[in-house]
Scaffold this active site. Sequence first.
Site, PDB file in Angstrom:
ATOM      1  CG  HIS A  46     -25.010 -42.128  46.168  1.00 14.34           C
ATOM      2  ND1 HIS A  46     -24.018 -42.688  47.051  1.00 14.34           N
ATOM      3  CD2 HIS A  46     -24.300 -42.585  45.200  1.00 14.34           C
ATOM      4  CE1 HIS A  46     -22.889 -43.078  46.577  1.00 14.34           C
ATOM      5  NE2 HIS A  46     -23.172 -43.268  45.412  1.00 14.34           N
ATOM      6  CG  ASP A  47     -32.171 -39.100  47.537  1.00 19.89           C
ATOM      7  OD1 ASP A  47     -32.305 -39.197  49.096  1.00 19.89           O
ATOM      8  OD2 ASP A  47     -33.452 -38.734  47.100  1.00 19.89           O
ATOM      9  CB  VAL A  62     -30.395 -46.253  51.042  1.00 15.62           C
ATOM     10  CG1 VAL A  62     -30.706 -46.839  52.445  1.00 15.62           C
ATOM     11  CG2 VAL A  62     -29.123 -46.689  50.645  1.00 15.62           C
ATOM     12  CG  ASP A  99     -36.200 -40.506  50.850  1.00 17.32           C
ATOM     13  OD1 ASP A  99     -35.086 -40.162  50.695  1.00 17.32           O
ATOM     14  OD2 ASP A  99     -36.515 -41.351  51.869  1.00 17.32           O
ATOM     15  CB  SER A 126     -33.231 -39.774  53.232  1.00 17.80           C
ATOM     16  OG  SER A 126     -32.772 -40.549  52.277  1.00 17.80           O
ATOM     17  CG  HIS A 184     -20.100 -45.428  35.865  1.00 18.06           C
ATOM     18  ND1 HIS A 184     -19.857 -46.576  36.029  1.00 18.06           N
ATOM     19  CD2 HIS A 184     -20.849 -45.011  36.772  1.00 18.06           C
ATOM     20  CE1 HIS A 184     -20.210 -47.100  37.242  1.00 18.06           C
ATOM     21  NE2 HIS A 184     -20.805 -46.051  37.735  1.00 18.06           N
ATOM     22  CB  THR A 185     -20.681 -41.552  29.819  1.00 23.41           C
ATOM     23  OG1 THR A 185     -19.823 -40.920  28.888  1.00 23.41           O
ATOM     24  CG2 THR A 185     -21.860 -40.644  29.816  1.00 23.41           C
ATOM     25  CB  THR A 242     -15.977 -37.345  25.779  1.00 26.31           C
ATOM     26  OG1 THR A 242     -16.608 -38.775  25.682  1.00 26.31           O
ATOM     27  CG2 THR A 242     -15.304 -37.344  24.225  1.00 26.31           C
TER      28      THR A 242
END
Length: 321
Positions: A63-64, A67, A71, A73, A190-191, A238
């Site tokens: 997520h950092d 966008v 950095d 943010s 996503h595991t 798992t």
Amino acid sequence: MASSLLLQLCIIFVVFGLAFAQLSENYYAKSCPQAKCIIKDEVRKTIKKEPGMGGSLLHLHFHDCGVGGCDGSILLDDTPKTPGEKSSLINVNSTWGYEVIDRIKARLEKTCPGVVSCADILAAAARDSVVTLGGPTWALPLGRRDSTEPHRMLTDTLGSLFNANLQALVMAFKQQGYTMEEFVALTGSHTIGRARCLTFRKHIYDDKNINPAFAKAMQAHCPKVGNDSERIPIDSTTPYVFDNAYFKNLLQQKGLLAIDQELYTGKGGITDAIVANYSSNQDIFFKQYVTAITKFGQTGVLTGNKGEVRTNCRKVNAPKA
């Protein structure tokens, strides 16, 4: 609103493209030689107490970077004058682990004040989470610096991209030099991930490309109304092990998110063969994952005199007198 990494990844490419910088594995060798050990120790202690936090820390790194680049943010809190990214529609109730980063930063500030950036902490915590949960390790170039402002307006503006379909996402990656194998490998994050009921409700009730017994089992956790914020492991086999079970589940139509299951149709879809390959050969999945996440973690970074090294990851440094 989706919480899928697939959708998060597309944003940086559309606006900034890839911008690799001169980072170094030995960046803190002299200025803070204990840095790597401190981060690793805190991540391991955290995951021992709460295994699900490993996926959250990896997700937070994505997520950092998603966008404005990697950095730090996303860690900035809202201020009366400047809203942060973490309270935006695509992040609120979808990102966790901020307090873990706070603990790591506090330890580092005691050991080597003002040296290790929050952006590097995020990148290292993500790598160490994967390793702690049984996944591959990779060389981690360091030297990222922290943004002095959040990218809130950009985060809000790009929210519409989260409706992108698989074809559009594949093309976005291809245009930036990623192979389709690397793209699919990154979704393997996503595991160890978790998703909110709100993000997969439609899939488990309305879609046909889902195992009926699996759908029914998920409906027990996610009723048609309510429990929107209930978090369910994406990998039901798992959930707290970084392995290739996520891909094996897709072959059985047990993808929790609609965009996940779109990766494998069983009817000759564009990524079907890759998913099948990763499901049968974990080593190949790990190899491609390492290549892809190393590349992604260096996207849009600040180095040199750009940005700063925050002493508190939640706020910018006070102006020097």
